[in-house]
Scaffold this motif. Structure first.
Motif, short mmCIF file in Angstrom:
data_model
loop_
_atom_site.label_atom_id
_atom_site.label_comp_id
_atom_site.label_asym_id
_atom_site.label_seq_id
_atom_site.Cartn_x
_atom_site.Cartn_y
_atom_site.Cartn_z
N LYS A 1 -26.51 43.14 29.36
CA LYS A 1 -25.52 43.84 29.10
C LYS A 1 -24.21 44.16 28.27
O LYS A 1 -24.62 44.78 27.35
CB LYS A 1 -25.33 44.78 30.50
N GLN A 2 -24.08 42.91 27.91
CA GLN A 2 -22.40 42.96 26.67
C GLN A 2 -23.85 43.09 25.43
O GLN A 2 -22.71 43.33 24.66
CB GLN A 2 -21.84 41.62 27.46
N LEU A 3 -24.63 41.88 26.23
CA LEU A 3 -25.40 41.82 23.71
C LEU A 3 -26.26 42.77 23.48
O LEU A 3 -26.01 43.14 22.53
CB LEU A 3 -26.49 40.66 24.64
N THR A 4 -26.65 43.78 25.17
CA THR A 4 -27.48 44.89 24.67
C THR A 4 -26.71 46.34 23.73
O THR A 4 -27.38 47.51 22.72
CB THR A 4 -28.86 44.69 25.46
N GLU A 5 -25.60 46.05 25.06
CA GLU A 5 -24.49 47.32 24.31
C GLU A 5 -23.66 46.73 22.76
O GLU A 5 -23.38 47.92 22.64
CB GLU A 5 -23.34 47.12 25.07
N ARG A 6 -23.96 45.56 22.68
CA ARG A 6 -22.98 45.56 20.76
C ARG A 6 -24.62 45.15 19.93
O ARG A 6 -24.30 44.91 18.95
CB ARG A 6 -22.65 44.58 20.66
N LEU B 1 -20.86 31.53 24.80
CA LEU B 1 -20.73 32.22 23.50
C LEU B 1 -20.07 33.51 23.59
O LEU B 1 -19.51 33.95 22.30
CB LEU B 1 -22.55 32.09 23.09
N ILE B 2 -20.57 34.46 25.44
CA ILE B 2 -19.61 35.70 24.38
C ILE B 2 -18.23 35.39 25.29
O ILE B 2 -17.63 36.38 24.53
CB ILE B 2 -20.38 36.81 26.47
N LEU B 3 -17.81 34.19 26.17
CA LEU B 3 -16.20 34.02 26.32
C LEU B 3 -15.72 33.79 24.69
O LEU B 3 -14.51 34.82 24.09
CB LEU B 3 -15.49 33.76 26.83
N LEU B 4 -16.30 33.17 23.33
CA LEU B 4 -15.82 33.23 22.46
C LEU B 4 -15.84 34.67 21.43
O LEU B 4 -14.95 35.10 20.73
CB LEU B 4 -16.79 32.05 21.66
N LEU B 5 -16.92 35.04 21.60
CA LEU B 5 -17.09 36.03 20.99
C LEU B 5 -15.98 37.11 21.48
O LEU B 5 -15.70 38.30 20.37
CB LEU B 5 -18.37 36.97 21.18
N LEU C 1 -29.98 39.48 13.89
CA LEU C 1 -30.72 38.16 14.35
C LEU C 1 -31.76 39.64 14.74
O LEU C 1 -31.53 40.91 15.21
CB LEU C 1 -30.30 37.75 15.41
N LYS C 2 -32.91 38.80 14.45
CA LYS C 2 -34.39 39.58 14.85
C LYS C 2 -33.90 39.96 16.32
O LYS C 2 -34.55 41.04 17.47
CB LYS C 2 -35.47 39.17 14.39
N PHE C 3 -33.82 38.83 16.33
CA PHE C 3 -33.38 38.46 18.08
C PHE C 3 -32.75 37.53 18.53
O PHE C 3 -33.07 36.68 18.39
CB PHE C 3 -35.27 38.69 19.50
N VAL C 4 -32.34 37.47 19.97
CA VAL C 4 -31.78 36.14 20.66
C VAL C 4 -32.43 36.49 21.99
O VAL C 4 -32.80 37.18 22.88
CB VAL C 4 -30.20 36.42 20.60
N ASN D 1 -15.23 41.18 18.03
CA ASN D 1 -16.65 41.27 18.42
C ASN D 1 -17.31 40.84 16.93
O ASN D 1 -17.86 41.34 16.48
CB ASN D 1 -16.45 43.10 18.31
N ILE D 2 -16.51 39.73 15.75
CA ILE D 2 -17.40 39.89 14.33
C ILE D 2 -18.26 39.04 14.86
O ILE D 2 -19.61 39.03 14.62
CB ILE D 2 -16.41 39.10 13.49
N GLY D 3 -18.30 38.18 16.26
CA GLY D 3 -19.86 37.62 16.16
C GLY D 3 -20.88 38.23 16.75
O GLY D 3 -21.95 38.00 16.66
N PHE D 4 -20.40 39.31 17.44
CA PHE D 4 -20.94 40.00 17.79
C PHE D 4 -22.08 40.59 17.07
O PHE D 4 -23.45 41.18 17.10
CB PHE D 4 -20.47 41.35 19.41
#
Length: 106
Positions: free
Chosen positions: A88-93, A54-58, A72-75, A63-66
């Motif tokens: 790290k990539q997810l939480t930084e965004r 998913l991160i490769l696509l995002l 979301l409430k959470f992943v 960064n629209i997907g991020f």
């Protein structure tokens, strides 16, 4: 068992389960993002391997997907250890990432 437990807790607090709208199995990251947007989901439960895909696509969509994941409430991520660079990539965004793996391990 963790996915069942998460689903039951979500239903208990008034959540809704939405299966991905997909033409393939397993669903592609693009199909999952479309399903999140279409169903107005509030939680994504997945495994680290899918998050890596998913991160490769995002990174390709400005960064629209991020932003979609951050609303979301959470992943929730489980089934295997989540690599630190993914978290790290997810939480930084702004994504609220909940790791459900290893909580009972040593």
């Amino acid at each position: 068992m963790g996915g069942v437990s998460l689903s039951l807790r979500m239903l208990y607090v008034g959540g809704t389960c939405a299966l991905p709208l997909a033409t393939s199995f397993p669903p592609s990251p693009k199909e999952i993002l479309a399903s999140i947007q279409h169903s107005k989901s509030t939680i994504l439960a997945t495994v680290p391997l899918f998050l890596e895909q998913l991160i490769l696509l995002l990174h390709q969509d400005d960064n629209i997907g991020f932003q979609m994941l951050a609303r979301l409430k959470f992943v929730s991520c489980g089934g295997a250890a989540c690599p630190p660079h993914i978290g790290k990539q997810l939480t930084e965004r702004g994504v609220n990432l909940v790791i459900g793996y290893g909580s009972t391990g040593q």
